[in-house]
Design a protein around this motif. Structure first.
Motif, PDB file in Angstrom:
ATOM      1  N   ALA A  54       0.837  -1.209   0.000  1.00 49.39           N
ATOM      2  CA  ALA A  54       0.000   0.000   0.000  1.00 49.39           C
ATOM      3  C   ALA A  54       0.867   1.252   0.000  1.00 49.39           C
ATOM      4  O   ALA A  54       0.566   2.230  -0.682  1.00 49.39           O
ATOM      5  CB  ALA A  54      -0.935   0.003   1.212  1.00 49.39           C
ATOM      6  N   GLU A  55       1.965   1.201   0.753  1.00 53.37           N
ATOM      7  CA  GLU A  55       2.890   2.348   0.772  1.00 53.37           C
ATOM      8  C   GLU A  55       3.412   2.662  -0.618  1.00 53.37           C
ATOM      9  O   GLU A  55       3.723   3.808  -0.931  1.00 53.37           O
ATOM     10  CB  GLU A  55       4.111   2.043   1.653  1.00 53.37           C
ATOM     11  N   LYS A  56       3.561   1.605  -1.439  1.00 55.75           N
ATOM     12  CA  LYS A  56       4.112   1.783  -2.771  1.00 55.75           C
ATOM     13  C   LYS A  56       3.024   1.974  -3.812  1.00 55.75           C
ATOM     14  O   LYS A  56       3.306   2.002  -5.014  1.00 55.75           O
ATOM     15  CB  LYS A  56       4.978   0.572  -3.149  1.00 55.75           C
ATOM     16  N   ARG A  57       1.769   2.061  -3.370  1.00 51.67           N
ATOM     17  CA  ARG A  57       0.649   2.297  -4.280  1.00 51.67           C
ATOM     18  C   ARG A  57       0.575   1.262  -5.403  1.00 51.67           C
ATOM     19  O   ARG A  57       0.368   1.607  -6.566  1.00 51.67           O
ATOM     20  CB  ARG A  57       0.737   3.685  -4.924  1.00 51.67           C
ATOM     21  N   LEU A  58       0.770  -0.005  -5.079  1.00 48.92           N
ATOM     22  CA  LEU A  58       0.688  -1.048  -6.096  1.00 48.92           C
ATOM     23  C   LEU A  58      -0.772  -1.369  -6.400  1.00 48.92           C
ATOM     24  O   LEU A  58      -1.681  -0.909  -5.702  1.00 48.92           O
ATOM     25  CB  LEU A  58       1.412  -2.298  -5.613  1.00 48.92           C
ATOM     26  N   ASP A  59      -1.001  -2.180  -7.441  1.00 52.50           N
ATOM     27  CA  ASP A  59      -2.371  -2.596  -7.739  1.00 52.50           C
ATOM     28  C   ASP A  59      -2.708  -3.844  -6.916  1.00 52.50           C
ATOM     29  O   ASP A  59      -1.896  -4.344  -6.154  1.00 52.50           O
ATOM     30  CB  ASP A  59      -2.561  -2.823  -9.253  1.00 52.50           C
ATOM     31  N   ILE A  60      -3.928  -4.350  -7.052  1.00 50.56           N
ATOM     32  CA  ILE A  60      -4.377  -5.430  -6.165  1.00 50.56           C
ATOM     33  C   ILE A  60      -3.503  -6.680  -6.315  1.00 50.56           C
ATOM     34  O   ILE A  60      -3.219  -7.373  -5.331  1.00 50.56           O
ATOM     35  CB  ILE A  60      -5.880  -5.771  -6.379  1.00 50.56           C
TER      36      ILE A  60
END
Lengths: 212, 212, 212
Positions: C27-33
């Motif tokens: 989440a910190e790295k704003r990845l996708d699901i």
């Protein structure tokens, strides 16, 4: 008759693609020719090595030395050719994409052949195809291709899942299923590179004073 | 008669050198004593562990606990001694060089003993001797010794290759071949540290708008 | 009677905690699901995978697919829930602490069951419980939880050592020893998170022109 014998070399070709991507990454870091060969070989054999260790099989490049020779040759070749190429960063992405598309299906197929359950085989396809690139980017200290916004893991997952579905459901040969699954993975990843296809990335809703 | 019994301990000595290098790297990050022991031990046993997993042999430090005790003791000792030392960065390079020179030959020899082809044995020597340092630098987030301009992989390669050549071609005992190969590797790496010996590093020719 | 059957699930629960910590890091790295699921699963199964490879046992998640499902489900759930949570960084530390406390004892117990010497079992407990978090932080390029000033390795060591001591010395059942050791590890790490408990960190004495 032709297809299976072509596919028998796909593992070797995939290792070569990844080796080239590792050598291109070594070029970014201005390493010497042995640095190219080291990181190229590591990237080329990394994913398959993890797969074989996890499945408790003999590590593929120990019993068959062709893999080492191909990886070392392609890494050394990259050392000579790279200065003549333009757009090495994009080339790295494309050879990585080809390695990914082949390995996600091959890793999944090897797991199924050794009696792994479907979900394990799909996970094995995803992990073994992305591990070489993860090693390359982590060890060389460069931003990982997996951290970008564009589809990456998804392409590997789709390749492995399509293969697993086709094998269990469709009345087609393993070779045809393999080619179709590789094409599916490559199409997705190619769209990600060329047209920035992506899934929605995580965004937080509301405010979060302790985050960041 | 003396040489083989000295060499029987060289594996232990090499693990100790790498453990000290891991503990010195932990000092840079100002970790506590258990951080020293953790990263020291990981660096000391990392390369040999990879070698044994790849060759499908029992992991050496599980059957012989002396390795763990040596690594833990040297890491703890480094905690007490490091504040008294000057030039810890250079010391790290030197103990790393000694570990590298011993392990590249020992890893290669173990692979040959277990029936690996020559090229596999050389690759195993290079990988097992550089893996501990790669782990240390990557996990601690410090610039890797392998990314420098100076010879590193080359020294490991020369050590493993010299041993393999001597064993197959020269009419000398394995112990003498081992010592000569270790000296060759160490000489190269020592020249790299002391006199900045290096191979030509990659340079691009022409302009490349998409690079960088 | 109740305790052993609860503990039979502790491995699964620990994997789930680590998976959640991996997803929170994604989440910190704003990845996708799928990035959440990839890194969550990798973190959840990483430590146990290393343990099984080192002990030469079949990798746990290949024979029992529940681990993969739990890790994937919790990672996906984190994707949906994370935006609603506040203080995700602290939550990451807490789920990581719970995974660490369970895994350090479980890894140690599995090593002892397979005949490893005590010191090996303790090292295995420490390594297998910290490896998932190390992978997560290294691969995602975030500052490692192990690099902080607060107690981390020490908590894992205490959990593994307390279990080993109780099993060999105290007239209590393995289940009770396990719970006590997990509580000891968790108490230490909880104190580290909540009250910044730490051991003295390394400081250099005098001046060192070549350091830094």
């Amino acid at each position: 008759m032709v297809l299976p014998s072509v596919l028998a070399y796909s593992d070797l070709v995939a290792a070569g693609f990844f080796a080239a991507s590792g050598a291109l990454a070594a070029a970014e870091k201005r390493l010497d020719i042995l640095g190219f060969v080291f990181f190229g070989t590591l990237t080329g054999i990394g994913g398959g090595t993890l797969r074989d260790l996890l499945l408790d099989l003999p590590v593929f490049w120990i019993s068959d030395t062709r893999y080492l020779w191909v990886c070392m040759a392609l890494s050394a070749l990259t050392w000579y050719l790279a200065p003549m190429l333009s757009a090495r960063r994009r080339l790295l992405l494309w050879v990585d994409a080809m390695g990914l598309s082949l390995f996600c299906v091959l890793g999944c197929a090897k797991a199924l052949q050794n009696g792994a359950p479907e979900v394990v085989a799909v996970v094995m396809g995803v992990m073994s195809s992305s591990f070489g690139g993860l090693l390359r980017d982590t060890l060389l200290g460069r931003p990982s291709v997996m951290m970008g916004r564009e589809i990456y893991v998804t392409a590997a997952l789709v390749g492995a899942a399509v293969y697993t579905l086709l094998i269990s459901l469709a009345p087609i040969s393993a070779s045809v299923a393999m080619v179709l699954a590789m094409l599916a993975a490559f199409t997705l990843r190619a769209g990600a590179i060329a047209r920035h296809w992506c899934l929605p990335s995580y965004r937080r809703l509301g405010t979060d004073p302790l985050d960041e």
